[in-house]
Structures are given as structure tokens and as C-alpha cells.
Design an enzyme around this catalytic site. Structure first.
Site, PDB file in Angstrom:
ATOM      1  N   GLY A   1      -8.707 -55.054 -61.210  1.00 20.69           N
ATOM      2  CA  GLY A   1      -8.682 -54.941 -59.753  1.00 20.69           C
ATOM      3  C   GLY A   1      -9.793 -55.747 -59.113  1.00 20.69           C
TER       4      GLY A   1
ATOM      5  N   GLU B   1      -2.901 -45.716 -56.919  1.00 18.84           N
ATOM      6  CA  GLU B   1      -3.179 -45.686 -55.475  1.00 18.84           C
ATOM      7  C   GLU B   1      -1.898 -45.399 -54.688  1.00 18.84           C
ATOM      8  OE1 GLU B   1      -5.129 -49.478 -55.305  1.00 18.84           O
ATOM      9  OE2 GLU B   1      -6.914 -48.627 -56.264  1.00 18.84           O
TER      10      GLU B   1
ATOM     11  N   GLY C   1     -11.983 -48.792 -59.799  1.00 20.27           N
ATOM     12  CA  GLY C   1     -12.877 -49.111 -58.693  1.00 20.27           C
ATOM     13  C   GLY C   1     -14.299 -48.615 -58.874  1.00 20.27           C
TER      14      GLY C   1
ATOM     15  N   TRP D   1      -4.910 -58.075 -56.715  1.00 20.08           N
ATOM     16  CA  TRP D   1      -5.815 -58.360 -55.587  1.00 20.08           C
ATOM     17  C   TRP D   1      -5.765 -57.274 -54.510  1.00 20.08           C
ATOM     18  CZ3 TRP D   1      -4.890 -64.373 -54.640  1.00 20.08           C
ATOM     19  CH2 TRP D   1      -5.233 -65.053 -55.818  1.00 20.08           C
TER      20      TRP D   1
HETATM   21  P1  PGA Z   1     -10.386 -51.930 -60.797  1.00 20.32           P
HETATM   22  O1  PGA Z   1      -8.854 -51.694 -60.443  1.00 20.32           O
HETATM   23  O2  PGA Z   1     -10.444 -53.008 -61.842  1.00 20.32           O
HETATM   24  O3  PGA Z   1     -11.016 -52.306 -59.508  1.00 20.32           O
HETATM   25  O4  PGA Z   1     -10.897 -50.645 -61.337  1.00 20.32           O
HETATM   26  C1  PGA Z   1      -7.857 -51.675 -61.414  1.00 20.32           C
HETATM   27  C2  PGA Z   1      -6.561 -51.360 -60.741  1.00 20.32           C
HETATM   28  O5  PGA Z   1      -6.558 -50.537 -59.827  1.00 20.32           O
HETATM   29  O6  PGA Z   1      -5.507 -51.931 -61.059  1.00 20.32           O
END
Ligand code: PGA
Length: 248
Positions: free
Chosen positions: A228, A99, A171, A8
Site C-alpha cells: 500500500g 478497507e 498502514g 495506490w
Molecule cells: P500498506 O497497505 O502496505 O500500506 O499496509 C497494504 C494494503 O492495504 O493493501
């Protein structure tokens, strides 16, 4: 497929998290009523919502994961959370998300986090993946794996999940190329075999949606998904679970 993991990230207030977890649990129960055998659903809310979400899922279906952990055992680390503090609260911990790597997390911190998580009896979900789309040969993934298991070798982990997440797929709404995912997952499995950790599981993450899940569930080299942004949409998340279930 064995796992559906919802990350999340830095979203949800405590009350939103409670609502989201409740809707996900309702969706899981609908699928159970359909007689399906489901993968383990691991919800990774922000630290602030772990206890509240833990109460919602208690005695139901999903299990909890944390999004990160500090590498020290304890100490003067204002604002940080140690693995020992997560014990009894979660079963899984995400480590080395791209990230966090982009925010400066080092290989050494990742090695230490993996060791602390194992000492606390928790299972790590280690994220690896290329940052550059031109690196398709798996070199970056192997370098990350080599660097991660220095303090504690991969073969010593009782439970280990590796999440393959190419940074440029995260993302976006772009569907990953199943051939690339297959190749990368095979590289990871090869590395794990070579290092005595052939039982570890490999999941894929990066823009998994209800729409592309069917395509990706066909990849036998992966054991699930790390999701994500769609994990914040209960309907979308349950659609992914539904696609994973019906594939089996
Ligand atoms: P996403 O993120 O599904 O929004 O691409 C995956 C993640 O960063 O774990």
C-alpha cells in the site's frame, strides 16, 4: 516470488500517477539491466488514472490492476464501474480489500465481484485476513474463503491470487511476524488444494517496506507482496522489488 502489487488507494492526481508510474518503470529497467529476473509488477492506480498509467507502462514492464469493481454486470449504478468496462484496460482486479469490507462490503458482493471479474477474463486478487489479532487459528480466513467462492468455485478460476492481509498490519510501520504469515499462507494453500485450486498464488500484504522485505522474502509459502503506502514512494517500492529479486 511471482508478484509485486502496488495498491495506490485514493492517492495521486493523473499527473502524479503518470510521474510515479514512470519512475517505477525506470527502476524496473535498472534492475533488468542488472540481469535480474523480476516478478510481475502490477500497478493499481485509482480508476481516474488507469488510462494515463496504461499509456506510460505500455510496451514496458508493469501491468495494470483495478482497486475494485461493482458486482453487477451493468445498469443504473451511478458512479460504479463494471468488470466488462475494465476489460482491455486492466489484467487484474483487487476484490474484498479489508478497507472495503470495513466500509460494509458483504460476502455476497464479494462472491458476485469474483464471478464478474472471471467472466470478463480478468484475474482477481482476493484479499482475506483477520480483523482481530487474537484470531490466529485461521478461522476467519477460512470463513472468508468459504464465503467468497459460492457463486463461482475457486477451481473454476483460470488465474487467482489470494492476498493475505491481517487488518491490523495495514498502514502501520509494524513488521509482520514471519511465523504468523507462514502459518496463514499455509492455511490458505491448504484450503485452495482442498478446493481444486492448488495452482492459485498467495501474496502477503500489510506494511511491507524496503526494510522488512528481506525478512519476508524468505517465506516460501508466499508468492509476492501487496504493497500500500510504500507503493507511492518509487524508491521504496523498487527497493522491495530489489529485495525480492536478490532473494532468488
Ligand atoms: P500498506 O497497505 O502496505 O500500506 O499496509 C497494504 C494494503 O492495504 O493493501
Amino acid at each position: 516470488m511471482k508478484y509485486l502489487i502496488g495498491n495506490w488507494k485514493m492517492h495521486t492526481s493523473v499527473s502524479e500517477a503518470v510521474q510515479l508510474a514512470g519512475r517505477i518503470e525506470d527502476g524496473i529497467e535498472d534492475l533488468h539491466r542488472g540481469g535480474y529476473d523480476l516478478p510481475t509488477v502490477i500497478l493499481c492506480p485509482p480508476f481516474t488514472a488507469l488510462t494515463a498509467v496504461g499509456d506510460v507502462i505500455d510496451g514496458r514492464n508493469a501491468v495494470l490492476g483495478a482497486q475494485d469493481v461493482h458486482e453487477a454486470e451493468e445498469g443504473a449504478q451511478t458512479g460504479e464501474i463494471a468488470a466488462s468496462m475494465l476489460k482491455g484496460l486492466v489484467e487484474y482486479v483487487i476484490i474484498g480489500h479489508s478497507e472495503r469490507r470495513a466500509a460494509g462490503e458483504t460476502d455476497q458482493q464479494i462472491q458476485q465481484k469474483l464471478a464478474r471479474v472471471a467472466e470478463a477474463g480478468l484475474a482477481p486478487i482476493l484479499c482475506v485476513g483477520e480483523t482481530d489479532p487474537s484470531d490466529q487459528a485461521g478461522k476467519a480466513i477460512i470463513a472468508q474463503l468459504d464465503a467468497a467462492f459460492v457463486e463461482k468455485p475457486a477451481r473454476e478460476f483460470e488465474q487467482l491470487i489470494i492476498a493475505y492481509e491481517p487488518a491490523w498490519e495495514i498502514g502501520t510501520e509494524k513488521t509482520a511476524d514471519p511465523t504468523d504469515v507462514t502459518q496463514a499462507a499455509a492455511t490458505i494453500h491448504g484450503w485452495l488444494e482442498e478446493h481444486g485450486a492448488g495452482d492459485a498464488d498467495v501474496v502477503y500484504g500489510g506494511s511491507v517496506t524496503g526494510e522488512n522485505a528481506s525478512l519476508l522474502t524468505g517465506i516460501t509459502e508466499i508468492d509476492g507482496f501487496l504493497v500500500g503506502h510504500v507503493s507511492l514512494d518509487p524508491q521504496g517500492f523498487i527497493t522491495i522489488l530489489d529485495r525480492m529479486t536478490r532473494h532468488e
